[in-house]
Scaffold this motif. Sequence first.
Motif, PDB file in Angstrom:
ATOM      1  N   PHE A 170      23.709   0.745  33.973  1.00  0.00           N
ATOM      2  CA  PHE A 170      23.867   1.150  35.363  1.00  0.00           C
ATOM      3  C   PHE A 170      22.671   0.593  36.128  1.00  0.00           C
ATOM      4  O   PHE A 170      21.523   0.748  35.694  1.00  0.00           O
ATOM      5  CB  PHE A 170      23.909   2.674  35.497  1.00  0.00           C
ATOM      6  CG  PHE A 170      25.269   3.264  35.312  1.00  0.00           C
ATOM      7  CD1 PHE A 170      26.073   3.544  36.397  1.00  0.00           C
ATOM      8  CD2 PHE A 170      25.760   3.536  34.043  1.00  0.00           C
ATOM      9  CE1 PHE A 170      27.335   4.099  36.233  1.00  0.00           C
ATOM     10  CE2 PHE A 170      27.018   4.077  33.856  1.00  0.00           C
ATOM     11  CZ  PHE A 170      27.817   4.352  34.961  1.00  0.00           C
ATOM     12  N   VAL A 171      22.926  -0.064  37.249  1.00  0.00           N
ATOM     13  CA  VAL A 171      21.840  -0.679  38.007  1.00  0.00           C
ATOM     14  C   VAL A 171      21.763  -0.075  39.401  1.00  0.00           C
ATOM     15  O   VAL A 171      22.741   0.466  39.925  1.00  0.00           O
ATOM     16  CB  VAL A 171      22.012  -2.215  38.108  1.00  0.00           C
ATOM     17  CG1 VAL A 171      21.983  -2.849  36.716  1.00  0.00           C
ATOM     18  CG2 VAL A 171      23.293  -2.590  38.833  1.00  0.00           C
ATOM     19  N   TYR A 172      20.595  -0.182  40.003  1.00  0.00           N
ATOM     20  CA  TYR A 172      20.360   0.366  41.331  1.00  0.00           C
ATOM     21  C   TYR A 172      19.229  -0.414  41.987  1.00  0.00           C
ATOM     22  O   TYR A 172      18.522  -1.201  41.339  1.00  0.00           O
ATOM     23  CB  TYR A 172      19.989   1.850  41.258  1.00  0.00           C
ATOM     24  CG  TYR A 172      18.671   2.112  40.564  1.00  0.00           C
ATOM     25  CD1 TYR A 172      17.488   2.224  41.293  1.00  0.00           C
ATOM     26  CD2 TYR A 172      18.598   2.238  39.175  1.00  0.00           C
ATOM     27  CE1 TYR A 172      16.276   2.448  40.669  1.00  0.00           C
ATOM     28  CE2 TYR A 172      17.390   2.464  38.537  1.00  0.00           C
ATOM     29  CZ  TYR A 172      16.238   2.563  39.281  1.00  0.00           C
ATOM     30  OH  TYR A 172      15.035   2.776  38.665  1.00  0.00           O
ATOM     31  N   LYS A 223      22.440   4.186  45.171  1.00  0.00           N
ATOM     32  CA  LYS A 223      23.636   4.349  44.368  1.00  0.00           C
ATOM     33  C   LYS A 223      23.521   3.566  43.070  1.00  0.00           C
ATOM     34  O   LYS A 223      22.935   2.497  43.019  1.00  0.00           O
ATOM     35  CB  LYS A 223      24.845   3.869  45.175  1.00  0.00           C
ATOM     36  CG  LYS A 223      26.172   4.378  44.678  1.00  0.00           C
ATOM     37  CD  LYS A 223      27.260   4.097  45.704  1.00  0.00           C
ATOM     38  CE  LYS A 223      28.591   4.666  45.236  1.00  0.00           C
ATOM     39  NZ  LYS A 223      29.656   4.435  46.232  1.00  0.00           N
ATOM     40  N   TRP A 224      24.140   4.088  41.998  1.00  0.00           N
ATOM     41  CA  TRP A 224      24.163   3.396  40.717  1.00  0.00           C
ATOM     42  C   TRP A 224      25.499   2.695  40.543  1.00  0.00           C
ATOM     43  O   TRP A 224      26.554   3.235  40.874  1.00  0.00           O
ATOM     44  CB  TRP A 224      23.972   4.380  39.568  1.00  0.00           C
ATOM     45  CG  TRP A 224      22.706   5.174  39.625  1.00  0.00           C
ATOM     46  CD1 TRP A 224      21.584   4.892  40.354  1.00  0.00           C
ATOM     47  CD2 TRP A 224      22.427   6.381  38.921  1.00  0.00           C
ATOM     48  NE1 TRP A 224      20.617   5.844  40.156  1.00  0.00           N
ATOM     49  CE2 TRP A 224      21.122   6.782  39.276  1.00  0.00           C
ATOM     50  CE3 TRP A 224      23.150   7.164  38.038  1.00  0.00           C
ATOM     51  CZ2 TRP A 224      20.520   7.914  38.769  1.00  0.00           C
ATOM     52  CZ3 TRP A 224      22.549   8.307  37.541  1.00  0.00           C
ATOM     53  CH2 TRP A 224      21.252   8.678  37.890  1.00  0.00           C
ATOM     54  N   VAL A 243      29.838  -2.223  45.535  1.00  0.00           N
ATOM     55  CA  VAL A 243      28.572  -2.777  46.013  1.00  0.00           C
ATOM     56  C   VAL A 243      28.736  -3.292  47.446  1.00  0.00           C
ATOM     57  O   VAL A 243      27.865  -3.095  48.304  1.00  0.00           O
ATOM     58  CB  VAL A 243      28.076  -3.903  45.088  1.00  0.00           C
ATOM     59  CG1 VAL A 243      26.793  -4.524  45.654  1.00  0.00           C
ATOM     60  CG2 VAL A 243      27.809  -3.386  43.686  1.00  0.00           C
ATOM     61  N   VAL A 244      29.857  -3.961  47.719  1.00  0.00           N
ATOM     62  CA  VAL A 244      30.133  -4.456  49.070  1.00  0.00           C
ATOM     63  C   VAL A 244      30.202  -3.288  50.052  1.00  0.00           C
ATOM     64  O   VAL A 244      29.605  -3.331  51.143  1.00  0.00           O
ATOM     65  CB  VAL A 244      31.446  -5.271  49.097  1.00  0.00           C
ATOM     66  CG1 VAL A 244      31.915  -5.501  50.531  1.00  0.00           C
ATOM     67  CG2 VAL A 244      31.256  -6.604  48.392  1.00  0.00           C
ATOM     68  N   ARG A 270      33.506   6.578  31.623  1.00  0.00           N
ATOM     69  CA  ARG A 270      32.657   5.702  32.428  1.00  0.00           C
ATOM     70  C   ARG A 270      31.497   6.417  33.092  1.00  0.00           C
ATOM     71  O   ARG A 270      30.833   5.836  33.946  1.00  0.00           O
ATOM     72  CB  ARG A 270      33.477   4.975  33.504  1.00  0.00           C
ATOM     73  CG  ARG A 270      34.750   4.323  33.013  1.00  0.00           C
ATOM     74  CD  ARG A 270      34.472   3.269  31.961  1.00  0.00           C
ATOM     75  NE  ARG A 270      33.764   2.138  32.506  1.00  0.00           N
ATOM     76  CZ  ARG A 270      33.060   1.265  31.777  1.00  0.00           C
ATOM     77  NH1 ARG A 270      32.953   1.436  30.470  1.00  0.00           N
ATOM     78  NH2 ARG A 270      32.460   0.242  32.338  1.00  0.00           N
ATOM     79  N   VAL A 271      31.231   7.672  32.747  1.00  0.00           N
ATOM     80  CA  VAL A 271      30.083   8.354  33.333  1.00  0.00           C
ATOM     81  C   VAL A 271      28.804   7.833  32.693  1.00  0.00           C
ATOM     82  O   VAL A 271      28.803   7.286  31.597  1.00  0.00           O
ATOM     83  CB  VAL A 271      30.185   9.886  33.154  1.00  0.00           C
ATOM     84  CG1 VAL A 271      31.404  10.419  33.870  1.00  0.00           C
ATOM     85  CG2 VAL A 271      30.194  10.247  31.673  1.00  0.00           C
ATOM     86  N   LEU A 272      27.697   8.044  33.387  1.00  0.00           N
ATOM     87  CA  LEU A 272      26.421   7.545  32.901  1.00  0.00           C
ATOM     88  C   LEU A 272      25.932   8.345  31.706  1.00  0.00           C
ATOM     89  O   LEU A 272      25.961   9.576  31.719  1.00  0.00           O
ATOM     90  CB  LEU A 272      25.385   7.591  34.020  1.00  0.00           C
ATOM     91  CG  LEU A 272      23.984   7.087  33.678  1.00  0.00           C
ATOM     92  CD1 LEU A 272      23.402   6.348  34.881  1.00  0.00           C
ATOM     93  CD2 LEU A 272      23.061   8.250  33.311  1.00  0.00           C
TER      94      LEU A 272
END
Length: 293
Positions: A160-162, A172-173, A200-201, A277-279
């Motif tokens: 997960f990136v931020y 947001k991640w 992201v967009v 798909r949760v972190l």
Amino acid sequence: MPYMNVLVATRATHGTRHNDFAHAHEAELVCLPAMCDLDQQDPDSSCGCGRAFLGLDSRRSTTTAMIVTLELTFDEYHDNVHRGLLAAGIGRQDDRATLLARTTAIAEDLAERAASHPVGTVLERRGTTVNVRRQPTLNFPMSPKGTAFADSDSRQDNAFVYIYLYGRGEGKWFPAWVDPTARWNGWVLPAFTREAAEHVVDWTNKLHSEEPDEFCSASWDGVDVLLTSPEANEDADPECYVPDRHGRYDFAAGHWRWQAKECGTCEAQAYPDPADRVLVLPHNDACPTRPIP
């Protein structure tokens, strides 16, 4: 435009020492503040100034700094240092010539320290010495447009990136595939699925609508993502990001300061749970447990 290596605040490796702290803004320029008598004798004392870097914007401290490359001349860098030190109350009693000489010497010392190690190196302060806490991962070869030459080698998200934004925290991640051997100035180079890229967009455009002079705008042109800088001329072409052979987008990789969510102590990287798909943020036995927001 010239580039130079500088020291910025980072949360990377935090928790390695039990008395780490991180109050400065992520990625802001830092300096080395003066030490009190107590910390000159023991940097692990209750004060903490002997193990601190000082943020030039926030005027808050952190125990770790990272070396990155920024588009700056030395004069511009010195101006940042000069203003930051004055704002922190350092040198206010000096006459103009003395203050200028003092801040120039500090900027030169910081620049020399940043030039002494590879980009991506994480440093810590221990009293009068500054030591390497973590060596960088090797930088990945970059194409002329600033993105990685190699396509993502996996179709599975592994992180997960931020982006840490001043005054907004981690933001947001987004799930992404991140090559563990690839870095740009110490920052990760994520590759997003179409679904994640759409998020992201949307996030980018939300920021742009709130502060159009500060944040980019993004749009779709068929399957391509177009990114327009707020500083771009009206007739300038937007940056275009096309899907790679796996259908992934290296959205602003090599331009934006993407970070991977990880355990601050063991640096274990968070990953999406295969089922929902949760972190998931793993910790080793020595890591302090903390809730995931």
